[in-house]
Design a protein around this motif. Structure first.
Motif, PDB file in Angstrom:
ATOM      1  N   HIS A  69       0.806  -1.229   0.000  1.00 47.42           N
ATOM      2  CA  HIS A  69       0.000   0.000   0.000  1.00 47.42           C
ATOM      3  C   HIS A  69       0.834   1.270   0.000  1.00 47.42           C
ATOM      4  O   HIS A  69       0.388   2.301  -0.503  1.00 47.42           O
ATOM      5  CB  HIS A  69      -0.964   0.000   1.193  1.00 47.42           C
ATOM      6  N   LEU A  70       2.033   1.215   0.551  1.00 49.84           N
ATOM      7  CA  LEU A  70       2.868   2.415   0.628  1.00 49.84           C
ATOM      8  C   LEU A  70       3.924   2.466  -0.470  1.00 49.84           C
ATOM      9  O   LEU A  70       4.574   3.494  -0.654  1.00 49.84           O
ATOM     10  CB  LEU A  70       3.564   2.488   1.995  1.00 49.84           C
ATOM     11  N   GLY A  71       4.123   1.349  -1.149  1.00 51.60           N
ATOM     12  CA  GLY A  71       5.126   1.312  -2.208  1.00 51.60           C
ATOM     13  C   GLY A  71       6.542   1.417  -1.674  1.00 51.60           C
ATOM     14  O   GLY A  71       7.405   2.013  -2.307  1.00 51.60           O
ATOM     15  N   VAL A  72       6.776   0.853  -0.506  1.00 47.59           N
ATOM     16  CA  VAL A  72       8.108   0.906   0.094  1.00 47.59           C
ATOM     17  C   VAL A  72       8.747  -0.477   0.059  1.00 47.59           C
ATOM     18  O   VAL A  72       8.072  -1.487  -0.141  1.00 47.59           O
ATOM     19  CB  VAL A  72       8.062   1.403   1.563  1.00 47.59           C
ATOM     20  N   GLY A  73      10.046  -0.503   0.252  1.00 53.79           N
ATOM     21  CA  GLY A  73      10.784  -1.751   0.384  1.00 53.79           C
ATOM     22  C   GLY A  73      11.536  -1.723   1.688  1.00 53.79           C
ATOM     23  O   GLY A  73      11.711  -0.665   2.301  1.00 53.79           O
ATOM     24  N   TYR A  74      11.974  -2.858   2.115  1.00 54.89           N
ATOM     25  CA  TYR A  74      12.678  -2.961   3.386  1.00 54.89           C
ATOM     26  C   TYR A  74      14.046  -3.590   3.176  1.00 54.89           C
ATOM     27  O   TYR A  74      14.223  -4.448   2.313  1.00 54.89           O
ATOM     28  CB  TYR A  74      11.889  -3.817   4.384  1.00 54.89           C
ATOM     29  N   VAL A  75      14.988  -3.162   3.978  1.00 54.78           N
ATOM     30  CA  VAL A  75      16.309  -3.762   3.998  1.00 54.78           C
ATOM     31  C   VAL A  75      16.400  -4.499   5.318  1.00 54.78           C
ATOM     32  O   VAL A  75      16.272  -3.892   6.387  1.00 54.78           O
ATOM     33  CB  VAL A  75      17.425  -2.693   3.901  1.00 54.78           C
ATOM     34  N   TYR A  76      16.590  -5.805   5.244  1.00 55.00           N
ATOM     35  CA  TYR A  76      16.615  -6.615   6.456  1.00 55.00           C
ATOM     36  C   TYR A  76      18.041  -6.944   6.860  1.00 55.00           C
ATOM     37  O   TYR A  76      18.884  -7.233   6.027  1.00 55.00           O
ATOM     38  CB  TYR A  76      15.835  -7.912   6.240  1.00 55.00           C
ATOM     39  N   GLU A  77      18.255  -6.901   8.139  1.00 50.82           N
ATOM     40  CA  GLU A  77      19.539  -7.261   8.712  1.00 50.82           C
ATOM     41  C   GLU A  77      19.530  -8.760   8.970  1.00 50.82           C
ATOM     42  O   GLU A  77      18.482  -9.339   9.239  1.00 50.82           O
ATOM     43  CB  GLU A  77      19.708  -6.506  10.033  1.00 50.82           C
ATOM     44  N   ASP A  78      20.677  -9.395   8.898  1.00 50.00           N
ATOM     45  CA  ASP A  78      20.734 -10.810   9.218  1.00 50.00           C
ATOM     46  C   ASP A  78      20.193 -11.024  10.614  1.00 50.00           C
ATOM     47  O   ASP A  78      20.536 -10.298  11.546  1.00 50.00           O
ATOM     48  CB  ASP A  78      22.171 -11.338   9.159  1.00 50.00           C
ATOM     49  N   ALA A  79      19.347 -12.018  10.772  1.00 51.65           N
ATOM     50  CA  ALA A  79      18.727 -12.299  12.065  1.00 51.65           C
ATOM     51  C   ALA A  79      19.758 -12.695  13.112  1.00 51.65           C
ATOM     52  O   ALA A  79      19.651 -12.328  14.260  1.00 51.65           O
ATOM     53  CB  ALA A  79      17.676 -13.389  11.925  1.00 51.65           C
ATOM     54  N   ALA A  80      20.746 -13.435  12.705  1.00 46.19           N
ATOM     55  CA  ALA A  80      21.759 -13.886  13.650  1.00 46.19           C
ATOM     56  C   ALA A  80      23.132 -13.521  13.105  1.00 46.19           C
ATOM     57  O   ALA A  80      23.690 -14.237  12.289  1.00 46.19           O
ATOM     58  CB  ALA A  80      21.656 -15.389  13.867  1.00 46.19           C
ATOM     59  N   PRO A  81      23.667 -12.383  13.537  1.00 52.97           N
ATOM     60  CA  PRO A  81      24.998 -12.023  13.055  1.00 52.97           C
ATOM     61  C   PRO A  81      26.011 -13.077  13.482  1.00 52.97           C
ATOM     62  O   PRO A  81      25.829 -13.747  14.494  1.00 52.97           O
ATOM     63  CB  PRO A  81      25.275 -10.675  13.724  1.00 52.97           C
ATOM     64  N   ALA A  82      27.017 -13.215  12.695  1.00 53.52           N
ATOM     65  CA  ALA A  82      28.047 -14.209  12.994  1.00 53.52           C
ATOM     66  C   ALA A  82      28.670 -13.917  14.355  1.00 53.52           C
ATOM     67  O   ALA A  82      28.930 -12.764  14.698  1.00 53.52           O
ATOM     68  CB  ALA A  82      29.120 -14.179  11.913  1.00 53.52           C
ATOM     69  N   ALA A  83      28.870 -14.960  15.089  1.00 52.41           N
ATOM     70  CA  ALA A  83      29.493 -14.811  16.407  1.00 52.41           C
ATOM     71  C   ALA A  83      30.942 -14.391  16.219  1.00 52.41           C
ATOM     72  O   ALA A  83      31.622 -14.873  15.316  1.00 52.41           O
ATOM     73  CB  ALA A  83      29.424 -16.125  17.170  1.00 52.41           C
ATOM     74  N   PRO A  84      31.403 -13.472  17.057  1.00 55.71           N
ATOM     75  CA  PRO A  84      32.804 -13.072  16.942  1.00 55.71           C
ATOM     76  C   PRO A  84      33.720 -14.257  17.254  1.00 55.71           C
ATOM     77  O   PRO A  84      33.348 -15.162  17.998  1.00 55.71           O
ATOM     78  CB  PRO A  84      32.959 -11.966  17.989  1.00 55.71           C
ATOM     79  N   ALA A  85      34.890 -14.230  16.661  1.00 56.42           N
ATOM     80  CA  ALA A  85      35.855 -15.288  16.925  1.00 56.42           C
ATOM     81  C   ALA A  85      36.202 -15.278  18.408  1.00 56.42           C
ATOM     82  O   ALA A  85      36.309 -14.217  19.020  1.00 56.42           O
ATOM     83  CB  ALA A  85      37.110 -15.066  16.090  1.00 56.42           C
ATOM     84  N   PRO A  86      36.346 -16.458  18.992  1.00 52.97           N
ATOM     85  CA  PRO A  86      36.680 -16.485  20.419  1.00 52.97           C
ATOM     86  C   PRO A  86      38.036 -15.838  20.675  1.00 52.97           C
ATOM     87  O   PRO A  86      38.950 -15.951  19.869  1.00 52.97           O
ATOM     88  CB  PRO A  86      36.694 -17.977  20.769  1.00 52.97           C
ATOM     89  N   THR A  87      38.117 -15.156  21.783  1.00 52.64           N
ATOM     90  CA  THR A  87      39.364 -14.513  22.169  1.00 52.64           C
ATOM     91  C   THR A  87      40.294 -15.576  22.734  1.00 52.64           C
ATOM     92  O   THR A  87      39.884 -16.350  23.597  1.00 52.64           O
ATOM     93  CB  THR A  87      39.091 -13.429  23.229  1.00 52.64           C
ATOM     94  N   PRO A  88      41.517 -15.631  22.234  1.00 55.42           N
ATOM     95  CA  PRO A  88      42.436 -16.643  22.771  1.00 55.42           C
ATOM     96  C   PRO A  88      42.713 -16.376  24.252  1.00 55.42           C
ATOM     97  O   PRO A  88      42.591 -15.244  24.724  1.00 55.42           O
ATOM     98  CB  PRO A  88      43.700 -16.466  21.928  1.00 55.42           C
TER      99      PRO A  88
END
Length: 135
Positions: free
Chosen positions: A40-59
């Motif tokens: 109805h509004l003629g808009v689009g959406y940009v979706y972010e990844d639902a689960a961002p990649a987990a950061p690498a574990p800190t040694p």
């Protein structure tokens, strides 16, 4: 867009004649609402990844990692960790990074993740455990 708890499709013409452009019944999925709004509004959406990649574990940080630092620097790291002084730990991490970039990044990462116990464990000395005693 009208959103109704009524389960009757027969209400659609009544709602639309009242000036609404769309009609949805509960229960609904959020995706349906966004699709209807986009239509109805003629808009689009940009979706972010639902689960961002987990950061690498800190040694892990070990006492041997700190062997190239002065006793005063190790003590300063220990005392800042004891106090929970994140700002001081970040400042010390930058100083260490000037001498050892990898160690500075590791200390900064541990501080940023509030892994102060890891810093405490690596910086503890015999004097901290047995003050004033000779071993």
């Amino acid at each position: 867009i009208a959103l109704t708890a009524s389960a009757f499709e027969e209400e659609r013409p009544v709602v639309l004649s009242a000036g609404c452009d769309g009609f949805m019944r509960k229960p609904f999925r959020a995706e349906e609402l966004f699709e209807t709004m986009a239509h109805h509004l003629g808009v689009g959406y940009v979706y972010e990844d639902a689960a961002p990649a987990a950061p690498a574990p800190t040694p892990p940080l070990t006492a041997s990692d700190l062997s190239g630092l002065s006793e005063a620097r190790v003590s300063a790291l220990h005392q800042a960790a004891v106090r929970g002084d994140v700002d001081e730990l970040q400042r010390l991490s930058r100083e260490v990074a000037a001498e050892d970039a990898r160690l500075g990044r590791l200390l900064s990462a541990l501080t940023g993740q509030l892994e102060l116990e890891a810093i405490l464990a690596a910086t503890v000395t015999v004097d901290d455990v047995y003050p004033g005693e000779r071993i």
